[in-house]
Design an enzyme around this catalytic site. Structure first.
Site, PDB file in Angstrom:
ATOM      1  N   LYS A   1     -15.693  86.329  15.963  1.00 55.89           N
ATOM      2  CA  LYS A   1     -15.290  87.003  17.206  1.00 55.89           C
ATOM      3  C   LYS A   1     -15.813  88.442  17.259  1.00 55.89           C
ATOM      4  O   LYS A   1     -16.071  88.971  18.336  1.00 55.89           O
ATOM      5  CB  LYS A   1     -13.768  86.992  17.301  1.00 55.89           C
ATOM      6  CG  LYS A   1     -13.206  87.488  18.612  1.00 55.89           C
ATOM      7  CD  LYS A   1     -11.714  87.247  18.633  1.00 55.89           C
ATOM      8  CE  LYS A   1     -11.056  87.835  19.866  1.00 55.89           C
ATOM      9  NZ  LYS A   1      -9.593  87.594  19.815  1.00 55.89           N
TER      10      LYS A   1
ATOM     11  N   GLU B   1      -4.894  89.300  25.905  1.00 49.36           N
ATOM     12  CA  GLU B   1      -3.924  88.956  24.858  1.00 49.36           C
ATOM     13  C   GLU B   1      -2.582  89.684  25.008  1.00 49.36           C
ATOM     14  O   GLU B   1      -1.533  89.031  24.953  1.00 49.36           O
ATOM     15  CB  GLU B   1      -4.548  89.180  23.469  1.00 49.36           C
ATOM     16  CG  GLU B   1      -5.566  88.090  23.146  1.00 49.36           C
ATOM     17  CD  GLU B   1      -6.563  88.460  22.056  1.00 49.36           C
ATOM     18  OE1 GLU B   1      -6.357  89.474  21.369  1.00 49.36           O
ATOM     19  OE2 GLU B   1      -7.552  87.727  21.890  1.00 49.36           O
TER      20      GLU B   1
ATOM     21  N   ASP C   1      -5.362  80.777  21.872  1.00 48.94           N
ATOM     22  CA  ASP C   1      -5.585  82.121  21.362  1.00 48.94           C
ATOM     23  C   ASP C   1      -6.748  82.026  20.383  1.00 48.94           C
ATOM     24  O   ASP C   1      -6.594  81.542  19.269  1.00 48.94           O
ATOM     25  CB  ASP C   1      -4.314  82.635  20.678  1.00 48.94           C
ATOM     26  CG  ASP C   1      -4.526  83.960  19.946  1.00 48.94           C
ATOM     27  OD1 ASP C   1      -5.597  84.566  20.127  1.00 48.94           O
ATOM     28  OD2 ASP C   1      -3.613  84.373  19.208  1.00 48.94           O
TER      29      ASP C   1
ATOM     30  N   ASP D   1      -1.032  95.346  19.864  1.00 52.94           N
ATOM     31  CA  ASP D   1      -1.645  94.111  19.376  1.00 52.94           C
ATOM     32  C   ASP D   1      -2.744  94.442  18.364  1.00 52.94           C
ATOM     33  O   ASP D   1      -3.847  94.844  18.749  1.00 52.94           O
ATOM     34  CB  ASP D   1      -2.208  93.328  20.577  1.00 52.94           C
ATOM     35  CG  ASP D   1      -2.864  92.007  20.168  1.00 52.94           C
ATOM     36  OD1 ASP D   1      -2.990  91.730  18.960  1.00 52.94           O
ATOM     37  OD2 ASP D   1      -3.268  91.258  21.071  1.00 52.94           O
TER      38      ASP D   1
END
Lengths: 629, 220
Positions: A90, A192, A28, A214
């Protein structure tokens, strides 16, 4: 006569490579933290450091010699040496310089303010070095790979890496490029929320309609899935690739900085000072998740300032962001044709779901408490590890995912013609026909975009390319077919062909926000002293896989139809098979390919006999069927 | 229209009677005989490329408008379980590519058949009549057009949620009725009627979309 080899069950995986590990990890790769896990026999272990910490802060510090320090140590350097430390990288994956404005607020990045070459990709200045987000992410991936290798005492080369479901093509590609730089073979990019659902579904035996909410550090995803008997079918997905817990930090930091401005007047802040302010914001957020009130000192420049904040004030600061996530939830659900009453469970993923306002808002919307049995920071890595095991050792579970955003082409007047709609199951392939606008037009410019808006400028530009060599024809006579193909990783390939002339055009697609192939090769070369070896090794592995496939095919054919061959013919084929077997043991790729080719030649006559027999049998079948009618 | 019909009949030939071409072809991997349409080589078990089949054939279903969504899901899941690229992660590039093609063809079939409008449209197309898309002047049935315009006009005057819900319910009831009629038309092989009704269904779907937009606006 050479032993006619062990005959394995057709289709079964064959010779193992003792030199090669089948270990595949789940990663992850998060905005704030990253996690690595491994699964064996459906039991997942999240890999921890000596201090029993599973989370690796996604923070990289660069030493003067260019070496990278990742994780806790880098996090500690963030305050003392902010110039050489990068966090939240990211958020910049697959992004261009102009995108940074939309990320809002003051950014803790020292961005090089002009394009390099043809690419619009963001580049950062870190302690005097120019680095792309892809390279920085590769350093994080290497650290995770190291952790796994140390833990497992084995070489790890394969991984499933998760990405936000709402990541566009450029962001996915950037992630895959980062893995390539780190020397990891990406078995699959998994969304994800889908990974989280996999972890819950397998663990809790969930069935029915589920929503995964999420909220990570920098991205928000919501997916609606149907779970039944090992099938995880994503029905719709939505989100915001630039909304996350980082925005809560920003909101607090902005609040403190505006208080500071009242006290001290306008002061220009360096990017290092912004980092400090954000760090203070994060500490305040984490504290107010448990406490009702707190007090912080903001040390920027020479004037420290003191700030207090209550839970209620904090919630007022972040309410607009939280409300936005609930609104997106609602839209995705309605888009899929459901309402909250249809939902059986809501899975909470991401560290930001610990914030009480987030938890309460989601519970209010759905009318029941969401599930958080599995640690929201680790659940995605757990799902990734399960899928990594499923891909390497086989499994009955099935993940069926969708495209998060529509894909289209620019047409006249800056409008977008959608080719693939969002929420279409992947893999998918769709073609669209276009024609020329002028007599004798010999080239056509093609612009690929992603997004839901009607105008090109409001969507994300993925790539531009020219289709040349259209034969001279009257306007409107040419038929140019542009084909969009999205694979199971959610990555797009575009090809174009002119139909009337039958000319298939190989098009080179230059990604708008990606790395060119040359740049990638150079980076691979620079980053690994043994890059060349790595490429060679990959090619060798491919040759071996292909050789095994060929051996398997001939073995099966012999098992089924060897009565068609004389003893001599059988021996001749057996000899060639022996040669392949010998070569597979070695490391010479061209030898292996040659042996496979020879085997192919030696079985040609055999193949013809088998086909003759097959057609004869089939024709007999047809005439019998015809008689029946 | 002529061109459209020709291409449709070509599709029919390929789809319905593959026997005219070849019933057996060579497996790309072991070169042995494989019946067209079979997913895996009976000898070496290698995955084969997708055959030219219509969407119903691909999923092993009879051409029938009334469809059980449960059955559709089950056959689709069963086939994806065998053909999805996740099953071929460790295989050769050729096998990976073929699995992707197979899974793509399955998704196309599933997406087309699971939706009433798309399924009706596809079946009319499969049987040789083209459904006219919006904006085409050739709408033979003027009443469809007039009705659609009236409904839209009505929608623009709506400013309360109550009114919108009444209209939404009415549209929904009408949609269900049309779907029922389409099923009957296909059953009695009245393709042209089915085509006309499908055009109506298209308008009703558009209407539902617009109702959704208005609802979002009223909520905001």
């Amino acid at each position: 006569m050479p032993q006619l080899l062990q005959i394995m069950e057709p289709g079964e995986a064959s010779t193992s490579h003792p030199d090669e590990t089948e270990l595949a990890i789940g990663i992850d790769l998060g905005t704030t933290n990253s996690v690595v896990a491994i699964s064996a026999k459906n039991t997942v272990e999240v890999l921890k450091d000596e201090d029993e910490k599973a989370l690796v802060p996604s923070i990289v510090a660069y030493a003067p010699d260019g070496s990278a320090i990742v994780g806790e140590l880098a996090k500690r350097l963030l305050l003392s040496r902010p110039d050489s430390v990068v966090s939240s990288i990211k958020r910049l994956m697959g992004r261009g310089i102009e995108d940074l404005k939309s990320l809002g607020g003051q950014l803790p990045f020292d961005v090089i303010p002009h394009d390099v070459g043809d690419s619009h990709l963001v580049r950062l200045n870190i302690a005097g070095r120019t680095l792309t987000p892809v390279e920085i992410s590769a350093d994080i991936l290497r650290a995770l790979q190291d952790r796994a290798q140390t833990h497992l005492r084995a070489v790890v080369k394969k991984a499933v890496i998760t990405v936000p479901a709402y990541f566009d093509d450029a962001q996915r590609l950037a992630t895959k490029d980062a893995a390539r730089l780190a020397g990891l073979d990406v078995l699959r990019l998994v969304n994800e929320p889908t990974a989280a659902a996999l972890a819950y579904g397998l663990d809790k035996g969930a069935e029915g309609l589920y929503v995964v909410y999420d909220l990570g550090g920098g991205t928000f995803d919501v997916s609606v899935l149907r779970l039944q008997k090992g099938v995880f079918q994503v029905l719709a997905t939505g989100g915001d690739a630039a909304l996350g817990g980082d925005d809560f930090d920003h909101a607090i930091a902005d609040h403190f900085l505006s208080q500071r401005k009242i006290k001290l007047g306008e002061v220009h802040l360096s990017s290092a000072e912004v980092k400090v302010a954000l760090m203070t914001g994060r500490l305040a957020k984490e504290c107010l998740t448990h406490a009702e009130k707190g007090e912080w000192v903001l040390t920027a420049g020479e004037m420290p300032t003191q700030h207090t904040l209550t839970r209620e004030e904090f919630e007022n600061l972040i309410a607009p962001d939280v409300n936005r996530t609930v609104k997106i939830c609602h839209e995705v659900l309605v888009d899929a044709g459901f309402d909250p009453a249809d939902v059986k469970g809501v899975v909470m993923v991401g560290g930001s779901t610990r914030v009480p306002l987030v938890k309460n808002s989601v519970a209010d919307y759905f009318g029941f408490d969401p599930l958080a049995d599995i640690d929201p920071d680790q659940v995605v890595a757990v799902g990734a590890a399960l899928q990594a095991e499923a891909l390497t050792t086989g499994s009955d579970t099935l993940l069926l995912d969708v495209t998060p955003l529509s894909l289209g082409l620019e047409t006249m007047g800056g409008l977008v013609e959608k080719v693939i709609a969002r929420n279409t199951p992947i893999p998918v392939s769709k073609a669209q026909e276009f024609t020329t606008f002028k007599d004798g037009q010999s080239a056509m410019s093609i612009h690929v975009v992603q997004g839901e808006r009607e105008l090109v400028d409001q969507n994300r530009s993925l790539a531009k390319f020219n289709l040349n060599g259209i034969p001279p024809m009257a306007a409107g006579a040419a038929h140019i077919r542009v084909t969009f193909q999205v694979d199971a990783d959610g990555l797009l390939t575009v090809s174009a062909a002119e139909d009337t002339s039958g000319i298939e055009q190989k098009v080179e697609v230059k990604p708008t926000y990606g790395l060119s192939e040359e740049e990638m090769t150079k980076m691979l070369y620079d980053s690994m002293a043994n890059a060349q070896d790595d490429i060679q090794l990959r090619l060798l592995t491919e040759a071996k896989v292909e050789a095994e496939r060929a051996m398997n095919a001939v073995t099966s054919a012999l098992q089924a139809d060897c009565h068609l061959l004389s003893v001599e013919e059988r021996e001749a084929i057996g000899d060639k098979m022996d040669e392949v077997l010998q070569c597979i043991k070695g490391t010479d790729r061209s030898e292996i390919n040659k042996a496979v080719e020879n085997l192919d030649i030696s079985t040609k006559a055999f193949a013809e006999k088998r086909m003759d027999m097959g057609i004869r049998e089939a024709l007999t079948g047809v005439s019998v069927a015809a008689l029946d009618e | 229209m002529v061109a459209a019909n020709r291409s449709t009949s070509k599709l029919m030939n390929e789809a319905i009677s593959p026997h005219t071409d070849a019933i057996v072809k060579a497996c790309w991997s072991c070169h042995g005989p494989v019946h067209v349409g079979i997913l895996f080589c009976p000898t070496c078990k290698a995955v084969q490329g997708p055959a030219a089949l219509d969407h119903f054939q691909r999923l092993g279903l009879k051409i029938h408008f009334k469809i059980s969504h449960n059955v559709l899901d089950q056959v689709y899941f069963d086939l994806q379980r065998q053909l999805h690229p996740d099953r071929f992660a460790g295989k050769s590039p050729k096998e990976k590519a073929l699995s992707q093609q197979q899974a793509t063809a399955l998704n196309d079939a599933y997406e087309t058949l699971k939706d009433d409008l798309r399924r009706a449209d596809y079946m009319v197309h499969l049987q040789g009549t083209e459904v006219l898309s919006e904006g085409c002047n050739l709408v033979s049935d003027q009443s469809i057009l007039i009705e659609a315009m009236e409904m839209r006009e009505h929608l623009t005057t709506i400013d309360t949620m109550l009114e919108l819900n009444i209209l939404s319910k009415k549209t929904k009831t009408e949609t269900d009725a049309i779907v029922e009629q389409i099923a009957k038309a296909f059953e009695s092989n009245a393709i042209e009627t089915a085509g006309r009704l499908t055009t109506r269904l298209k308008y009703l779907h558009k209407m539902m979309d617009e109702i959704r937009h208005v609802r979002a606006k009223l909520l905001a």
